[in-house]
Design a protein around this motif. Structure first.
Motif, mmCIF file in Angstrom:
data_model
loop_
_atom_site.group_PDB
_atom_site.id
_atom_site.type_symbol
_atom_site.label_atom_id
_atom_site.label_comp_id
_atom_site.label_asym_id
_atom_site.label_seq_id
_atom_site.Cartn_x
_atom_site.Cartn_y
_atom_site.Cartn_z
ATOM 1 N N THR A 217 0.817 -1.221 0.000
ATOM 2 C CA THR A 217 0.000 0.000 0.000
ATOM 3 C C THR A 217 0.845 1.263 0.000
ATOM 4 O O THR A 217 0.299 2.370 0.043
ATOM 5 N N SER A 218 2.168 1.137 -0.028
ATOM 6 C CA SER A 218 3.060 2.289 -0.106
ATOM 7 C C SER A 218 4.235 1.935 -1.002
ATOM 8 O O SER A 218 4.484 0.755 -1.275
ATOM 9 N N PRO A 219 4.965 2.930 -1.497
ATOM 10 C CA PRO A 219 6.021 2.657 -2.479
ATOM 11 C C PRO A 219 7.179 1.846 -1.907
ATOM 12 O O PRO A 219 7.427 1.846 -0.694
ATOM 13 N N SER A 220 7.893 1.193 -2.808
ATOM 14 C CA SER A 220 9.077 0.411 -2.449
ATOM 15 C C SER A 220 10.216 0.715 -3.406
ATOM 16 O O SER A 220 9.991 1.076 -4.570
ATOM 17 N N HIS A 221 11.437 0.546 -2.907
ATOM 18 C CA HIS A 221 12.613 0.625 -3.770
ATOM 19 C C HIS A 221 13.567 -0.490 -3.372
ATOM 20 O O HIS A 221 13.993 -0.560 -2.210
ATOM 21 N N LEU A 222 13.884 -1.370 -4.312
ATOM 22 C CA LEU A 222 14.794 -2.498 -4.097
ATOM 23 C C LEU A 222 16.096 -2.183 -4.822
ATOM 24 O O LEU A 222 16.092 -1.937 -6.031
ATOM 25 N N ARG A 223 17.208 -2.189 -4.075
ATOM 26 C CA ARG A 223 18.478 -1.684 -4.586
ATOM 27 C C ARG A 223 19.583 -2.728 -4.492
ATOM 28 O O ARG A 223 19.433 -3.750 -3.843
#
Length: 421
Positions: A324-330
């Motif tokens: 329900t909220s943004p994600s960033h996979l790095r």
């Protein structure tokens, strides 16, 4: 005989909280390392609770082709070392561990050893290992699958510098066989940060269990002393990376899933699931049975560097697409060289189901979106299939193409998965 599965396979949809206690097959990473060390040891040993999967059977087959005796008839696999004194043809299938771990072992024998595998494996990186073997005195023909090496009964060994930034398996491969080289081996990594470092730590720990001296005090350098490899019986832990879709099922269904026999201390990368799922809003705890994950049915997005645990990316990305909220996979550019270009594949397949995904050079950004049904392609990659069934548990009408590719590390995964619904 099990009936063939429909293809594409209709992924089961969770209509309510899933509550289950499961026993997973053994770790592929531990099984294949244990088999290599057993074949090089100074006496017979047993790999208990070995993973029976395509990858592990290919490893057993490769070591048998070289001359070892590997009895895979039961749950515990007995291994008897023998002189590698023959020509051999090795089928690596789609197994990176077989393609990379076996050539340094085969070089200790005598004869012409040929390597080939499934067509897709001809695209996966192997040149680093072949160049490293040349640097320590092995004659190799070719720079990619198919290739051949001429084994002459011993390997001089010594110092070798590699760029293992595309796969930690290049380091592990040299360390596993290095004690049997005349001068041992001194592996130095020169390149971008080494990915999947827990897998190298796993290799080092297992070597020490076999009585092998390993000096890893200096960053990016591993020195293996020459000497015998003691025969040791291993009990294989459950495959914690294979736990990812099952624990994710608790998260997306608002249910509870317990994985039996989860170790309280382990070198497996899959142990990072505990922290990742907690960040996404799940309750994660050890119980008398194992590790229990309880979901709320709602997932929070995360900002996570998965450099050391890149194999978890497909399932984590699937969860992020449902958050329900943004994600960033790095930190995961290296997984472009796994069974497929996993970043491109995840971006393509999740987007096709309605997800809002941006692909970066070394990761993915995902924003909340409403997903819908459709066909999720797997690219002959078991982790992609895991991602597909996780999305299917939360979204109506998802069909997973070639779900049987999961046999790489989990035979009969699809029927087992469906039995939980």
């Amino acid at each position: 005989m099990t009936a063939p599965l429909e293809d594409p396979w209709p992924a089961p949809r969770a209509r309510g909280p899933i509550d289950s206690v499961i026993t997973l097959p053994g770790s592929k990473s531990l099984t294949n390392r244990a088999l290599v060390l057993a074949a090089l040891a100074d006496g017979p040993s047993v790999v208990r609770r070995a993973l029976r999967s395509r990858d592990s059977l290919l490893m057993a087959g490769a070591l048998t082709a070289l001359g070892a005796v590997v009895d895979t008839s039961g749950d515990d696999w007995a291994v008897t070392p023998a002189a590698f004194d023959r020509d051999a043809s090795i089928d690596v299938g789609l197994a990176g561990t077989v393609m990379r771990f076996v050539p340094p072992v085969a070089a200790l024998g005598t004869g012409l050893v040929s390597f080939d595998g499934d067509p897709h494996m001809r695209q996966r990186p192997i040149g680093v290992i072949l160049d490293a073997l040349r640097a320590v005195g092995v004659t190799v023909e070719g720079d990619a699958l198919p290739f051949r090496l001429h084994a002459r009964g011993s390997v001089p060994g010594g110092v070798v510098t590699v760029d293992a930034s595309s796969s930690s398996q290049f380091v592990s491969a040299l360390l596993l066989a290095g004690a049997r080289y005349d001068a041992g081996i001194d592996v130095r990594h020169d390149g971008k940060p080494l990915p999947s470092l827990p897998h190298v730590e796993m290799t080092v720990e297992m070597l020490r269990e076999h009585g092998v001296g390993v000096d890893d005090a200096e960053p990016n350098r591993w020195v293996v002393a020459p000497g015998p490899i003691k025969a040791v019986d291993h009990v294989i832990e459950p495959d914690l990376s294979n736990a990812a879709p099952f624990l994710a099922l608790a998260a997306v269904s608002g249910g509870r899933v317990t994985v039996r026999d989860w170790p309280t201390r382990t070198t497996q990368a899959g142990d990072a699931l505990r922290g990742l799922l907690a960040q996404m809003g799940c309750d994660v705890s050890f119980t008398t049975d194992g590790l229990t994950v309880t979901g709320t049915g709602e997932l929070s997005g995360i900002d996570a560097d998965l450099h050391d645990v890149g194999e978890l990316t497909p399932v984590v990305a699937a969860l992020c697409a449902l958050a329900t909220s943004p994600s960033h996979l790095r930190g995961i550019g290296h997984i472009r060289g796994h069974e497929t270009d996993r970043l491109a594949a995840l971006a393509s397949e999740l987007t096709a189901l309605g997800a809002d995904v941006t692909e970066h050079a070394d990761g993915l950004s995902l924003r909340p979106a409403t997903l819908h049904g459709g066909t999720f392609h797997t690219y002959a990659d078991h982790r992609m299939a895991h991602a597909g069934v996780v999305v299917g548990a939360a979204v109506d009408g998802v069909r997973v193409e070639n779900v049987t590719t999961t046999s790489k590390t989990f035979i009969d995964f699809a029927p087992f998965w469906a039995s939980l619904f």
